[in-house]
Scaffold this active site. Sequence first.
Site, PDB file in Angstrom:
ATOM      1  CB  VAL A 132      -0.894   0.070   1.258  1.00 26.71           C
ATOM      2  CG1 VAL A 132      -1.831   1.272   1.186  1.00 26.71           C
ATOM      3  CG2 VAL A 132      -1.681  -1.206   1.461  1.00 26.71           C
ATOM      4  N   GLY A 134       3.199   2.554  -1.928  1.00 21.75           N
ATOM      5  CA  GLY A 134       4.562   2.636  -2.484  1.00 21.75           C
ATOM      6  C   GLY A 134       5.562   3.277  -1.539  1.00 21.75           C
ATOM      7  CB  ILE A 136       3.347   6.679   1.704  1.00 21.07           C
ATOM      8  CG1 ILE A 136       3.199   7.610   0.507  1.00 21.07           C
ATOM      9  CG2 ILE A 136       2.880   7.333   2.988  1.00 21.07           C
ATOM     10  CD1 ILE A 136       1.743   7.983   0.188  1.00 21.07           C
ATOM     11  CD  GLU A 190      -0.847  -1.935 -14.898  1.00 26.06           C
ATOM     12  OE1 GLU A 190      -0.437  -2.629 -15.850  1.00 26.06           O
ATOM     13  OE2 GLU A 190      -0.228  -1.783 -13.845  1.00 26.06           O
ATOM     14  CG  ASP A 201      -5.024  -0.759  -6.745  1.00 31.37           C
ATOM     15  OD1 ASP A 201      -4.118  -1.593  -6.896  1.00 31.37           O
ATOM     16  OD2 ASP A 201      -4.836   0.362  -6.243  1.00 31.37           O
ATOM     17  CE  LYS A 205      -2.699   0.031  -3.923  1.00 30.59           C
ATOM     18  NZ  LYS A 205      -2.582   1.031  -4.993  1.00 30.59           N
ATOM     19  N   GLY A 303       5.559   2.804  -8.689  1.00 34.06           N
ATOM     20  CA  GLY A 303       6.810   3.090  -9.389  1.00 34.06           C
ATOM     21  C   GLY A 303       7.932   2.229  -8.842  1.00 34.06           C
TER      22      GLY A 303
HETATM   23  N1  HSE Z   1      -2.059   0.516  -9.924  1.00 31.57           N
HETATM   24  C1  HSE Z   1      -1.716   1.163  -8.699  1.00 31.57           C
HETATM   25  C2  HSE Z   1      -1.994   2.654  -8.799  1.00 31.57           C
HETATM   26  C3  HSE Z   1      -0.267   1.014  -8.327  1.00 31.57           C
HETATM   27  O1  HSE Z   1      -2.364   3.156  -9.857  1.00 31.57           O
HETATM   28  O2  HSE Z   1      -1.856   3.314  -7.787  1.00 31.57           O
HETATM   29  C4  HSE Z   1       0.086  -0.156  -7.501  1.00 31.57           C
HETATM   30  O3  HSE Z   1      -0.704  -0.350  -6.402  1.00 31.57           O
END
Ligand code: HSE
Length: 428
Positions: A132, A134, A136, A190, A201, A205, A303
């Site tokens: 969750v 990235g 942070i 994506e 997503d 999280k 990233g």
């Molecule tokens: N696909 C996610 C986003 C990134 O756009 O934040 C990875 O969790």
Amino acid sequence: MTKIKIGLLGLGNVGSGVAQILQENAANIFKRTGKQIELKSVLVRDLNKKRNSNLTNVHTTTDAHSILTDPEIQIIVEVLGGEHPTYEYICQALQNKKFVVTANKEVMAKHHAELTQLAHQNGVDIYYEASVGGGIPIIQTLKVGYAANQLKAIYGILNGTTNYILTKIEEDHLEFNQALQEAQKLGFAEADPTMDISGLDTAYKLTILAGIAFKANLTLADISYEGIQSISLKDILYADEFGYKIKLLAMGQRTKNNEFCLSVQPFMLPKSHPLAAVRNEFNAIYVVGDAIQDAMLYGKGAGSLPTGSAVVSDIMDIAFNYPHNSRRNLETDFPNVKVLPADLQQNKFYLRLLVNDEFGVLEKIAGIFGKNKVSILKVIQKDIIAKQAELVILTHLVQQKDMQQAIIELKKLNCVQEVCAIIKVGLE
Ligand code: HSE
């Protein structure tokens, strides 16, 4: 000198970031942990693919089993994504008494209780900071930094793709599909963005974060979620006019009765709220605790290097304690809690309707709202489009089930042509 050997499952975007940080920051990592951390083996799909990563002295293989059973490897790092076969790999790693670091939100959201239990039984631990937010460090912050608090609420912008799209709609006056295409062109979305734009997503999280924040055994089924597919430029512009920004917001709240409201949806936030200022692909998490009061963490949620940073700091946390497992990260005993069904949650709402431009219409609409205990804050006739009046209605706090019933009845009125938008409003 203690050496710690890593088996890395996956060398995509995040995996290559992990390899790069381990190599480039090796001296600092050694200084901080007192351990030499060596990337021993990497699982790849294609041995012949040309890569940018420096893999000198690193064994590459397509055989996961050879890494998971290697007695020299103490930490398995999983950055493959998806539920299968990663879940099985993680189980095998823990059963083989290897520590696990994973970036996998789906696996952690679905199997948190069972995997932490399995780690505990095997005297190891599983870390998932990268799942969750990235770059942070929100999981460590909730577990350790805010450990002294009883947390009352957690709100998050947890998906960079959708935040980027909403920012583009607003700032460049694009419609949803144009903004999505632009996000795909620039690599923020994506090729198949379903998981991001549907809110799934973010729901994964929130399952993870709310579980840790509230020390609760939660599953995806506890979260009601919706995505941003139906958000139009018009609603974003009207929101702006009323003093709001629309964000895909993850919300976890503790009620006075110690029940929990958990949801993910497009949400109108007052412009003055710190989360309203989070633009483009950035993520942020806003936490309310009894001692800290209000706090916000902000940064890149995805990233190669930001997510790689989260993975490597988990590796360092394990390495620092190694060979001991102090279990400060291992919470296996989250109790079940009462989660309020979405129907019973309360919210203010924004509605946009197209109705016939004739007398008596407002009275009929107001009648339906009154009958369903929906109290109106404001009604504004915004526009006349092809002889139809566009009405925007803002409500006071209302139970979701009452709002849903009112909408069902509104749709049956001959004078109501379309219910164009229903968006929750709040956090004033
Ligand atoms: N696909 C996610 C986003 C990134 O756009 O934040 C990875 O969790």
